[in-house]
Design an enzyme around this catalytic site. Structure first.
Site, mmCIF file in Angstrom:
data_model
loop_
_atom_site.group_PDB
_atom_site.id
_atom_site.type_symbol
_atom_site.label_atom_id
_atom_site.label_comp_id
_atom_site.label_asym_id
_atom_site.label_seq_id
_atom_site.Cartn_x
_atom_site.Cartn_y
_atom_site.Cartn_z
ATOM 1 N N CYS A 130 128.125 -55.852 33.138
ATOM 2 C CA CYS A 130 128.994 -56.682 33.958
ATOM 3 C C CYS A 130 129.394 -55.915 35.215
ATOM 4 C CB CYS A 130 130.244 -57.086 33.180
ATOM 5 S SG CYS A 130 131.250 -55.660 32.726
ATOM 6 N N CYS A 164 131.253 -52.507 34.828
ATOM 7 C CA CYS A 164 130.427 -51.377 34.408
ATOM 8 C C CYS A 164 129.659 -50.814 35.603
ATOM 9 C CB CYS A 164 129.442 -51.806 33.327
ATOM 10 S SG CYS A 164 130.166 -52.887 32.098
#
Lengths: 315, 76
Positions: B10, B13
């Site tokens: 995502c 991250c």
């Protein structure tokens, strides 16, 4: 005091006429935007600090091997204070299940976490008053607990994807943060969250202001008022696939309510939008087989519909 | 020094990964930075909230995107 500032800005300074559509809309917009942002900044920050004491790893340990009922209640409560990002849903689910957190208890957590959050609370409190905010929290927890208990009783463990049971989860030590680190985290989290949601708040309040100023009173009463039997299920059916953070949906819902939408329908719609969503279904399909995913959504949606009818009848 | 950024892909991250690379650059140290995206490997570290940062096998923090400054502090 804030209202006076908004009135002064919209009517005295900018020169719109009180009672006119544009005037009322702008007045509403200025007042609500400022009020909501003030509330958001304060409470998001405070809650963020509280959250530093409840990292998911600690929540996992607290819920591991807890019995039903007690476990469900605890999970629902912890869902409010444990920071949870839906991108983390898969590791979190696996972690919980693998540590012996019962399936139903895990679901109670998954339901309350997105639904009962401080942004929703602030917005509801700011726009509808503390009674409604409290009712929302109370029923949100109830839905999370009851739905979790029911799912647990259905013993659908075999509908969890098989690899989940075979996963080996290491035991990370819980990193303790100093108070200064907690403040730093809370500051960073608050700024980050505000950066993310401010457009939604502005658009949401803007739309709400437009409806407030331009849509005739009681416009919705015919379609979405207390007497329309289908309003609640339709609202929930619309809300389930949608996702919005609370910041965006509440201002709109506030204005809709002013125009005659019944409060139970409003609460049900809000819960449906935040608790369940298409993106969440896709993420969870990585760990749940279709029957369990469908059961999860079905039970929660039904519980929300019941809540909707209940409040239309009482309030 | 081996650095692993744990996350399922995502935006958060990715941010942590970028911040980690920047922190390394600015601190002048050299280390390999690996992005770990598969669930079994992430879970082996005992991490259940991503993104997380692991240095030489030890989980430094999980569940947040640390700033470049904070990561630099961890590198020294």
């Amino acid at each position: 005091m804030l209202k006076q500032f908004a009135d002064w800005l919209a009517f005295s300074t900018i020169g719109l006429i009180p009672g006119s559509r544009a005037g009322e809309a702008l007045d509403f917009f200025i007042y609500d935007t400022i009020k909501i942002f003030l509330l958001l900044i304060t409470i998001i920050f405070v809650v963020a600090i509280i959250r530093t004491s409840f990292p998911p790893e600690r929540t996992k340990r607290m819920l591991s091997h807890k019995r039903e009922y007690v476990g469900n209640a605890l999970a629902a409560l912890l869902g409010i204070v444990t920071p949870f990002c839906s991108c983390s849903a898969v590791p979190l689910f696996i972690g919980f299940v693998e540590s012996g957190v019962p399936l139903g208890v895990t679901f109670s957590f998954l339901i309350s976490s997105p639904m009962v959050n401080e942004v929703a609370l602030i917005m509801l409190w700011g726009l509808f008053g503390w009674k409604i905010a409290l009712i929302y929290v109370g029923t949100g927890l109830l839905v999370a607990i009851v739905a979790g208990i029911i799912i647990g009783k259905l013993k659908m463990e075999r509908y969890v994807q098989d690899y989940v049971w075979e996963m080996r989860v290491g035991n990370a030590e819980i990193v303790q943060q100093t108070f200064r680190e907690k403040i730093g985290y809370a500051r960073q989290y608050t700024i980050g969250l505000l950066k993310k949601i401010w457009p939604y708040v502005v658009v949401g309040v803007g739309l709400g202001a437009f409806i407030h100023g331009y849509v005739p009173a009681d416009f919705l009463a015919r379609w979405a008022g207390r007497d329309n039997f289908f309003a609640v299920p339709v609202a929930v059916a619309l809300g389930v696939p949608l996702y919005s953070n609370a910041a965006g949906v509440i201002p709109i819902v506030h204005a809709l309510m002013e125009k005659g939408m019944a409060i139970g329908t409003v609460l049900a719609f809000m819960m449906a939008v935040t608790a369940l969503s298409l993106p969440e279904a896709i993420i969870l399909s990585n760990v749940l087989k279709k029957p369990l995913l469908a059961t999860f959504f079905g039970i929660v949606a039904t519980a929300i519909v019941i809540v909707g009818y209940l409040f239309n009848a009482i309030l | 020094m081996k650095i692993e950024v744990l996350g399922t892909g995502c935006a958060k991250c990715k941010n942590l990964y970028e911040n980690t690379k920047k922190a390394l650059e600015e601190s002048g140290k050299s280390a390999e930075v690996i992005k770990v995206e598969d669930i079994p490997s992430i879970m082996k570290h005992g991490v259940i909230s991503t993104p997380a940062l692991v240095i030489d096998g030890q989980v430094k923090f999980s569940g947040k995107v640390a700033s470049v400054a904070e990561i630099m502090g961890l590198l020294s």
